[in-house]
Design an enzyme around this catalytic site. Structure first.
Site, PDB file in Angstrom:
ATOM      1  N   GLY A  31       0.857  -1.189   0.000  1.00 54.12           N
ATOM      2  CA  GLY A  31       0.000   0.000   0.000  1.00 54.12           C
ATOM      3  C   GLY A  31       0.892   1.237   0.000  1.00 54.12           C
ATOM      4  O   GLY A  31       2.083   1.168  -0.349  1.00 54.12           O
TER       5      GLY A  31
ATOM      6  N   GLN B  35     -11.348   6.513  -0.112  1.00 51.67           N
ATOM      7  CA  GLN B  35     -12.100   7.498  -0.908  1.00 51.67           C
ATOM      8  C   GLN B  35     -11.700   8.916  -0.552  1.00 51.67           C
ATOM      9  O   GLN B  35     -11.488   9.755  -1.417  1.00 51.67           O
ATOM     10  CB  GLN B  35     -13.602   7.317  -0.668  1.00 51.67           C
ATOM     11  N   GLY B  36     -11.620   9.202   0.762  1.00 51.47           N
ATOM     12  CA  GLY B  36     -11.250  10.548   1.196  1.00 51.47           C
ATOM     13  C   GLY B  36      -9.834  10.851   0.736  1.00 51.47           C
ATOM     14  O   GLY B  36      -9.177  10.019   0.121  1.00 51.47           O
TER      15      GLY B  36
ATOM     16  N   GLU C 275     -12.508  19.266   4.845  1.00 49.59           N
ATOM     17  CA  GLU C 275     -13.318  18.157   5.361  1.00 49.59           C
ATOM     18  C   GLU C 275     -13.746  18.465   6.785  1.00 49.59           C
ATOM     19  O   GLU C 275     -13.121  19.296   7.454  1.00 49.59           O
ATOM     20  CB  GLU C 275     -12.510  16.852   5.349  1.00 49.59           C
TER      21      GLU C 275
ATOM     22  N   HIS D  12     -16.349   3.754  11.106  1.00 52.95           N
ATOM     23  CA  HIS D  12     -16.839   4.797  10.206  1.00 52.95           C
ATOM     24  C   HIS D  12     -18.354   4.765  10.259  1.00 52.95           C
ATOM     25  O   HIS D  12     -18.942   3.689  10.199  1.00 52.95           O
ATOM     26  CB  HIS D  12     -16.343   4.540   8.785  1.00 52.95           C
TER      27      HIS D  12
ATOM     28  N   ARG E  21     -16.479  11.093  14.378  1.00 51.72           N
ATOM     29  CA  ARG E  21     -16.936   9.783  13.899  1.00 51.72           C
ATOM     30  C   ARG E  21     -17.454   8.871  14.999  1.00 51.72           C
ATOM     31  O   ARG E  21     -18.435   8.165  14.817  1.00 51.72           O
ATOM     32  CB  ARG E  21     -15.767   9.046  13.229  1.00 51.72           C
TER      33      ARG E  21
ATOM     34  N   HIS F  99     -13.280   0.567  10.542  1.00 53.53           N
ATOM     35  CA  HIS F  99     -12.657   1.303   9.441  1.00 53.53           C
ATOM     36  C   HIS F  99     -11.139   1.386   9.559  1.00 53.53           C
ATOM     37  O   HIS F  99     -10.421   1.190   8.581  1.00 53.53           O
ATOM     38  CB  HIS F  99     -13.257   2.706   9.431  1.00 53.53           C
TER      39      HIS F  99
ATOM     40  N   ARG G  31      -8.817   8.928  15.158  1.00 55.58           N
ATOM     41  CA  ARG G  31      -8.051   9.478  14.032  1.00 55.58           C
ATOM     42  C   ARG G  31      -8.841  10.552  13.292  1.00 55.58           C
ATOM     43  O   ARG G  31     -10.021  10.372  12.993  1.00 55.58           O
ATOM     44  CB  ARG G  31      -7.720   8.345  13.057  1.00 55.58           C
TER      45      ARG G  31
ATOM     46  N   SER H 251      -4.498   9.223   7.419  1.00 55.51           N
ATOM     47  CA  SER H 251      -3.844   7.906   7.368  1.00 55.51           C
ATOM     48  C   SER H 251      -2.925   7.754   6.156  1.00 55.51           C
ATOM     49  O   SER H 251      -1.813   7.215   6.278  1.00 55.51           O
ATOM     50  CB  SER H 251      -4.880   6.786   7.381  1.00 55.51           C
TER      51      SER H 251
HETATM   52  C1  SIN Z   1     -13.771   8.966   4.229  1.00 51.47           C
HETATM   53  O1  SIN Z   1     -13.648   9.335   3.088  1.00 51.47           O
HETATM   54  O2  SIN Z   1     -14.794   9.155   4.891  1.00 51.47           O
HETATM   55  C2  SIN Z   1     -12.645   8.233   4.871  1.00 51.47           C
HETATM   56  C3  SIN Z   1     -11.464   9.081   4.981  1.00 51.47           C
HETATM   57  C4  SIN Z   1     -10.595   8.621   6.073  1.00 51.47           C
HETATM   58  O3  SIN Z   1     -10.969   7.703   6.789  1.00 51.47           O
HETATM   59  O4  SIN Z   1      -9.545   9.223   6.283  1.00 51.47           O
END
Ligand code: SIN
Length: 526
Positions: free
Chosen positions: A12, A46-47, A117, A245, A292, A354, A389, A394
């Protein structure tokens, strides 16, 4: 038997960056991927990733550090936070954008176009629509495949870290200090085990979300690196801090796909079946943008009250301000594939495991407590996340610690002479498996079900001593069953993953039981 300067386990973001940087600095690198190159948890992200903000944006390392510490609920390691806040965003721009050319979304001038965000004080998130991890992973795959000093081994699974004296051919070495010198790897294609001897080993095997019944992680996230480090006696910390999440797509019988937090950041509402915005009851000030853990617990409680299987994420309020399909193509396509139209109907969601905030303890350069072993990414605990977190940290943590580990390893290489092959025992199957038979897949499946439901129900979003103790007892029993399996059946990926999972499950349950204080994502009703 293979030899190299640096063995990187995991492909990764943390592993690929460690490999590229080490190879750029002249090292001969072997990079190991559990599946085909690119099939990683990183590619599911995704984020985005925190980068340098735009020129007009008011941001600073201290503002970023304050956001990370606020999420971490008082348990962040300050030096790690300040290091990442000072160095991380610049490295994101210099290494990912300028050196490798990750195609982040751009502004009209052709610069990365950061977004904001929830829980971030500034527009500082670089993204590639809602598939940032995939864009990063593609670019990294290309870089490692092209690099003349990186050999990639695909479809290889970690059996054990190679340590002296544990794996010494000469019993007299039992008196020598412990050192990691590479790994034993299982090759799925022929069922064989190969030994890789390395001057330095970087563990970057990712997390363990698949140990939970509901998770946003791929099925390969089985805690292999954490379990191997535990067996090799590395220091491991903070295993109770599993981040959930709040919004994973709920389709019965299907994996829980992440529905990015950016949707709520843009104004999506959480509603129950009656269409009520229930966050009003739980976090009236922040509503859907509460941390979260708060949102996940609110959903959990809402489901307990209603007896329903899911709540709903209503994306329709976004329609007035953006084109949902263009802005969130991954989310949109996933919903449509399940026959759900986010432009017309609320989408069923549940919370899901998550991210693992604990891990193998490392210093600011990724050094573990075991000489010769470094770690980076989700398997490592840098202390950055503390008890919870902040979103989009990450990938940056993996980037920074992968890079720093390679920098720290470089000067050590000329001073290190790895032992000769004959000093290690050749890997042998566990004694009783000489006459082994394939394990019954039904038994393996049932063991997995037990682990995943036990962790979800007893070490999940809301915990208590009674639940954790029950889970510990059940997993203690299962551990012995799986150890028997391991001794009696031929080596296979499914068996190795099961062995990793049960070790990690016990680590989580023990840590959660011992820690009576609710903090961040570890929440105890008692
Ligand atoms: C998300 O897009 O909600 C996840 C992003 C993340 O966990 O850093």
């Amino acid at each position: 038997m293979t030899r190299c300067d640096v063995l990187v386990l995991g492909a990764g973001i943390a592993g690929c960056v460690a490999a590229i940087r080490a190879a750029d600095l002249g090292a001969d690198v072997v990079l190991v991927a559990k599946d085909a190159l690119g099939m990683t948890n990183t590619s599911w992200a995704q984020g985005g990733i925190i980068g340098l903000p735009g020129e007009a944006e008011h941001d600073s390392p201290s503002l970023l550090a304050a956001d990370i510490e606020a999420a971490g609920a008082g348990l962040c390691r300050h030096e790690a936070v300040h290091l990442l806040a000072e160095e991380g965003p610049k490295l994101c721009r210099d290494f990912l954008w300028s050196r490798l050319g990750v195609p982040f979304d751009q502004d009209p001038k052709g610069d990365p176009d950061p977004t904001k965000e929830a829980a971030h004080s500034a527009k500082r998130i670089y993204h590639a629509k809602d598939a940032t991890g995939l864009a990063i992973q593609h670019t990294l795959n290309h870089a490692v495949s092209q690099h003349p000093r990186i050999r990639v081994l695909e479809n290889r699974m970690l059996v054990d870290l190679l340590t002296l004296p544990h794996h010494a051919a000469d019993p007299l070495q039992v008196y020598d200090p412990l050192h990691v010198w590479g790994a034993y790897l299982f090759d799925e294609s022929d069922g064989g085990v190969t030994t890789v001897i390395a001057k330095r080993t970087v563990l970057a095997t990712g997390g363990l979300g698949y140990l939970y019944q509901h998770t946003t992680n791929p099925s390969s996230a089985t805690g292999d690196g954490l379990a191997a480090a535990y067996r090799a006696t590395a220091r491991i910390v903070n295993c109770e801090y599993i981040q959930f999440h709040p919004t994973a797509l709920y389709v019965p019988g299907k994996p829980r796909m992440l529905l990015t937090e950016a949707l709520r950041g843009e104004g999506a509402h959480l509603v129950n079946r009656k269409g009520e915005r229930f966050m009003q009851k739980y976090a009236p000030e922040h509503m859907e943008l509460a941390p979260r853990d708060v949102v996940s617990r609110a959903i959990f409680q809402e489901l307990a009250i209603s007896g329903e299987a899911s709540v709903y994420l209503d994306l329709r309020p976004l329609k007035a301000k953006l084109d949902i399909e263009a802005h969130f193509p991954t989310v949109y396509a996933a919903c449509v594939a399940e026959g759900l139209d986010p432009l017309r109907q609320p989408i069923p969601v549940v919370p899901a495991a998550h991210y693992f905030c604990g891990g193998v303890l490392v210093d600011l350069d990724g050094r573990t407590s075991l000489p010769g072993l470094y770690a980076a990414g989700e398997v490592a605990c840098t202390g950055l996340h503390g008890a919870n977190r902040l979103a989009s940290t990450s990938l940056l943590e993996g980037l920074l610690w992968g890079h720093r580990a390679a920098d720290a390893i470089r000067p050590e290489l000329p001073l290190t002479v790895a032992p000769e092959a004959h000093q290690f025992a050749v890997w042998q199957p566990p004694v009783e498996s000489m006459e082994a038979e394939e394990p019954d897949p039904l038994l393996v499946d049932q063991d997995w079900n037990l682990i995943r439901t036990t962790l979800w129900n007893y070490a999940g979003i809301i915990r208590s001593a009674a639940r954790l103790e029950r889970g510990r007892a059940d997993m203690g029993y299962l551990y012995h069953r799986i150890e028997r399996f391991y001794r009696e059946a031929p080596l296979s990926r499914s068996l190795l993953e099961l062995r990793s999972a049960i070790i990690c499950a016990r680590l989580i349950l023990k840590a959660a039981l011992l820690n009576r204080e609710s903090r961040g994502c570890h929440y105890r009703v008692d």
